[in-house]
Design a protein around this motif. Structure first.
Motif, PDB file in Angstrom:
ATOM      1  N   ASP A  56      -5.294  -1.998  -5.283  1.00  0.00           N
ATOM      2  CA  ASP A  56      -4.655  -2.498  -4.055  1.00  0.00           C
ATOM      3  C   ASP A  56      -5.500  -3.631  -3.475  1.00  0.00           C
ATOM      4  N   GLU A  57      -5.010  -4.849  -3.651  1.00  0.00           N
ATOM      5  CA  GLU A  57      -5.696  -6.057  -3.184  1.00  0.00           C
ATOM      6  C   GLU A  57      -7.171  -6.080  -3.581  1.00  0.00           C
TER       7      GLU A  57
ATOM      8  N   THR B   8       0.832  -1.206   0.000  1.00  0.00           N
ATOM      9  CA  THR B   8       0.000   0.000   0.000  1.00  0.00           C
ATOM     10  C   THR B   8       0.867   1.256   0.000  1.00  0.00           C
TER      11      THR B   8
ATOM     12  N   GLN C 179      -7.481  -0.262  -0.747  1.00  0.00           N
ATOM     13  CA  GLN C 179      -7.836  -1.437   0.033  1.00  0.00           C
ATOM     14  C   GLN C 179      -9.176  -1.209   0.736  1.00  0.00           C
TER      15      GLN C 179
HETATM   16 MG    MG Z   1      -1.958  -2.777   2.073  1.00  0.00          MG
END
Ligand code: MG
Ligand code: ATP
Length: 325
Positions: free
Chosen positions: A162-163, A46, A86
């Protein structure tokens, strides 16, 4: 000239107090491809995204997105990117459609265009049925899709995800993968962080494994997988020995992990005949007494775990150059 790089990071570093969140990270992503940034919790994924999307300044190093410096030319960078964080940044009290229209209007799209773009994206992300319900009632997968849709309103050529599939069920993940593949087929350049090796494998043209802020391995999925053709070396010493990890590191493709009692060492090694003998001789020359030595095939998960030292304390990991080939 090489292919045009849409994202470039050069020796990017960032520290938070005692934590080196990023440590001289060098990465580049050619236009129209996906870089999978793979790493466990706290690896620095991140932090990397935040720097590249101009939300956080690096302590040192530089980075460019679409040729613009993320520090000195942040507004130009922002015009080129979409970000899905995220944590979704949706307005819970608004409907899915209202959220997308609002994003368009905040980006100064005329209302009619914002509405037509919203409708288009709701269709693309299979959210038509839920479009006019408030987001508060959305499932995790629906939120993720709406969040991604929101980042696409302005058709950015570069996307940071992000993810994007953390917390999704298998169907939700598959659906998200389909959407991501569709974006890349349209020429979007993608920086995708994930904790899942299979996800990076399924989507990425190139994978960077990061841990403790460092890139510890990099390659195409094929190259990473050929590391499973490599082997897992396990050495048990009669007693802990100060030079043993460094000696084993001379044979390792990634991190050498050392058990808490200091007697058991593990590392992914290149398959070659006579390796066990060579390791034994080297340890003997270093003055380490060996009780047992074993070499076996690791799974893909083993490769990842060994590279990132995921199953041992960070302090016991001797990080070595880990470029898989
Ligand atoms: Mg992260
Ligand atoms: N604002 C902050 N203040 C203090 N420490 C931070 C901050 N942001 C990140 N860190 C620390 O920096 C390291 C990297 O964090 P980062 O969020 O980049 O990891 P990550 O790879 O995204 O992890 P996760 O998979 O859990 O999302 C961690 O040790 C984290 O605790």
């Amino acid at each position: 000239m090489n292919q045009q790089m849409m994202i470039e990071a050069a020796a990017l570093s960032k520290r938070y107090g005692d934590t080196q969140a990023l440590d001289k990270v060098d990465l580049e992503v050619p236009a129209g491809s996906i870089l999978g940034v793979l790493g466990p919790n706290g690896a620095g994924k991140t932090t990397g995204v935040r720097i590249l999307t101009t939300l956080t300044a690096p302590d040192s190093g530089r980075a460019w997105v679409a040729g613009h410096d993320v520090v000195t030319d942040a507004p130009a960078v922002r015009r080129k990117i979409g970000v899905t964080g995220q944590d979704a940044t949706l307005d819970e009290a608004l409907t899915g459609r209202q959220n997308l229209v609002m994003v368009g209007q905040l980006s100064r799209l005329p209302r009619s265009q914002a509405r037509s773009r919203a409708a288009e994206l709701l269709g693309l992300f299979e959210l038509d049925d839920a479009a006019d319900r408030v987001v508060k009632g959305y499932s995790g997968g629906m939120r993720r899709r709406l969040d991604l849709a929101a980042s696409l309103v302005m058709r950015p050529p570069v996307l940071f995800l992000d993810e994007p599939t953390t917390g999704l069920d298998p169907t939700g993940r598959q659906r998200m993968w389909g959407v991501i593949r569709g974006l890349v087929s349209e020429g979007v350049t993608l920086w995708l962080t994930t904790q899942y090796l299979d996800e990076a494998d399924a989507l990425a043209d190139s994978i960077a494994v990061i841990d403790h802020g460092r890139v510890i391995a990099q390659g195409t999925p094929r190259e990473l997988k050929s590391a499973t053709g490599s082997q897992l070396l396990e050495v048990t010493l009669s007693a802990p020995h100060a030079g043993a990890a460094a000696t084993v590191a001379g044979f390792a493709l990634g991190v050498v992990t050392v058990s808490d009692d200091g007697r058991r060492l593990r590392a992914v090694v290149r398959s070659e005949s006579g390796l066990a003998t060579a390791v034994l001789r080297a340890l003997d020359a270093a003055g380490a007494l060996v009780d047992d030595i074993a070499i076996h095939q690791p799974s893909l998960d083993d490769v990842f775990a060994t590279l990132t030292g995921a199953d041992t304390a960070a302090e016991s990991s001797a990080i070595v150059e880990g470029v898989l080939a």
